[in-house]
Design a protein around this motif. Sequence first.
Motif, mmCIF file in Angstrom:
data_model
loop_
_atom_site.group_PDB
_atom_site.id
_atom_site.type_symbol
_atom_site.label_atom_id
_atom_site.label_comp_id
_atom_site.label_asym_id
_atom_site.label_seq_id
_atom_site.Cartn_x
_atom_site.Cartn_y
_atom_site.Cartn_z
ATOM 1 N N GLU A 95 0.846 -1.185 0.000
ATOM 2 C CA GLU A 95 0.000 0.000 0.000
ATOM 3 C C GLU A 95 0.889 1.245 0.000
ATOM 4 O O GLU A 95 1.551 1.531 0.996
ATOM 5 C CB GLU A 95 -0.913 -0.003 1.226
ATOM 6 N N PRO A 96 0.930 1.999 -1.109
ATOM 7 C CA PRO A 96 1.820 3.157 -1.204
ATOM 8 C C PRO A 96 1.655 4.169 -0.074
ATOM 9 O O PRO A 96 2.658 4.662 0.459
ATOM 10 C CB PRO A 96 1.461 3.768 -2.561
ATOM 11 N N LEU A 97 0.427 4.484 0.293
ATOM 12 C CA LEU A 97 0.217 5.471 1.354
ATOM 13 C C LEU A 97 0.760 4.970 2.690
ATOM 14 O O LEU A 97 1.339 5.742 3.465
ATOM 15 C CB LEU A 97 -1.268 5.811 1.481
ATOM 16 N N VAL A 100 4.544 5.272 2.631
ATOM 17 C CA VAL A 100 4.957 6.654 2.883
ATOM 18 C C VAL A 100 4.905 6.952 4.378
ATOM 19 O O VAL A 100 5.830 7.564 4.944
ATOM 20 C CB VAL A 100 4.063 7.634 2.100
ATOM 21 N N GLN A 101 3.838 6.524 5.025
ATOM 22 C CA GLN A 101 3.712 6.718 6.474
ATOM 23 C C GLN A 101 4.849 6.024 7.211
ATOM 24 O O GLN A 101 5.462 6.604 8.119
ATOM 25 C CB GLN A 101 2.369 6.160 6.956
ATOM 26 N N HIS A 102 5.154 4.802 6.820
ATOM 27 C CA HIS A 102 6.243 4.064 7.452
ATOM 28 C C HIS A 102 7.588 4.751 7.231
ATOM 29 O O HIS A 102 8.425 4.803 8.129
ATOM 30 C CB HIS A 102 6.299 2.639 6.903
ATOM 31 N N ALA A 103 7.800 5.257 6.007
ATOM 32 C CA ALA A 103 9.063 5.932 5.708
ATOM 33 C C ALA A 103 9.270 7.135 6.621
ATOM 34 O O ALA A 103 10.368 7.352 7.156
ATOM 35 C CB ALA A 103 9.092 6.355 4.245
ATOM 36 N N LYS A 104 8.213 7.910 6.808
ATOM 37 C CA LYS A 104 8.316 9.082 7.686
ATOM 38 C C LYS A 104 8.566 8.666 9.134
ATOM 39 O O LYS A 104 9.345 9.313 9.856
ATOM 40 C CB LYS A 104 7.049 9.918 7.575
ATOM 41 N N GLU A 105 7.933 7.577 9.563
ATOM 42 C CA GLU A 105 8.159 7.062 10.919
ATOM 43 C C GLU A 105 9.611 6.637 11.096
ATOM 44 O O GLU A 105 10.234 6.939 12.121
ATOM 45 C CB GLU A 105 7.246 5.868 11.195
ATOM 46 N N LEU A 106 10.140 5.936 10.104
ATOM 47 C CA LEU A 106 11.515 5.455 10.189
ATOM 48 C C LEU A 106 12.507 6.611 10.190
ATOM 49 O O LEU A 106 13.498 6.602 10.938
ATOM 50 C CB LEU A 106 11.808 4.503 9.021
#
Length: 353
Positions: A95-97, A100-106
Motif C-alpha cells: 500500500e503506497p500510502l 509513505v507513512q512508514h518511511a516518515k516514521e523510520l
Amino acid sequence: MFYNKNTTRVIDKIIHVVLAAAFILVGIVFSGCERIQPIIPPAASETTIKIGLIYSPTDPGTTRNGVELAVSIANEAGGIKGKTIELLTRESNREPLLSVQHAKELINAGVFAILGPDYSDEAVEVGAVVQQYGIPMMTTYPTNPKVTRNGNFSFLGAIRDPDQARIMANFAVEELNAKTAAVLTETGDSYSEELSIAFINDFAAQGGMVATQQFYDSGVTDFTEQLTEINAVDPPIEIVFLAGLGSEFPLAVKQAKSEQFGVTATFLGGDGWDRPDLIEIDGTALEGSFFANHFSTNAPLSETGNLFVNLYIENFGMTPNGPAALGFDSTNIVIQAMQRSSILTPAAIRDPN
C-alpha cells in the motif's frame, strides 16, 4: 546463530533454470537531482546505527529474510565501524500510502538508510519522501525505472524492467527464432505495463512483430476473451510474453494450455514469475516456459553464493528465492557503503569516499 564471517555481495550474474532456463542481471540505478537536507539529521549512538526496512508479506515477503540474514552476519562480524546495526522493520502490504507513512516514521526514528519497499508503486511514492529528507533508499524487489526519477537518494537493487525485457526479447529472437508474439498485460499495474512496453519495443527493434496485446484486470480467473483473440491470429503466434506479477498469470498459462484453447506458443515472463506456488498452480502447463529472474539455486554459484544459500536454509528452513537474494544483496550494498564512508551521515553514505 547466523554465520560470523564477513559476506560480500551475492552473485552479479546467474543463469536461472526453472522448467527450462531464464536469465538474470542485478544492477543499481542512480539518477541525479538536487537534494533537501533533513530537518533533523539522524545521529548514531555510541553503540548502534539504525537502518529501516519496508517490506510486503507474504509475496514476496522473503526480502525480509534476506535483509535480516545480511544484518546478522554484519553484526557478528563487528557491525559498522564498531556499531551494531539496529534494524527497524515495517510491513506495508503493498500500500503506497502506508509505505509513505512508514518511511516518515523510520526517518523520525533516526534511520540512516531505508531498505525497500518491495514494489515499484510503493517505491515511487517513498522516493519523494527520502529525497525531501535526504535519506538514502535502496529498494529490494522494484524494477520500474520511475523509482529513481525522484532524485539522487533513490537506488534500485534489482534489474530494471527495460533491461529484463531486452534480455527476454533477445532470447525470443536469438534462441527461439520467434518472429511473432502476443503480449498479456495487467491493467493498471506499473510493473506489468512498463515491462510489456519495453518488451514490445525491443522485440520490434529486432524485427519481431507483436500481433496483439491483450489486457486483464487484477483478480480475474477467466482469460477466455484474451485467449480467444490470441488464437484468432493467423498465422499462429510463436510466443506469448506475459508480464505478470500476482496470482493471475499462472492461471492464464494453465487455461491457455488446456484442451479448450491449446495454445502452442512458448510463454515468456519477467521476474514476477518467481513464485513459490508457480508449479503447484500450473503443474505441467509451465513446461517449456521461460522467465527472467535475479537468482537461482539451480545455477552454478560462487563460494559466496553457496554460503548464502546454506545459511539461508539453515536459518529459515527453506531455499532462497529471487526476492530473498535481493534483500540480502541490497542490504550488503548499504552496509558496504556505510563501511567505506569517512563519516556516518546519510549524504556521505550515498556518496562514500
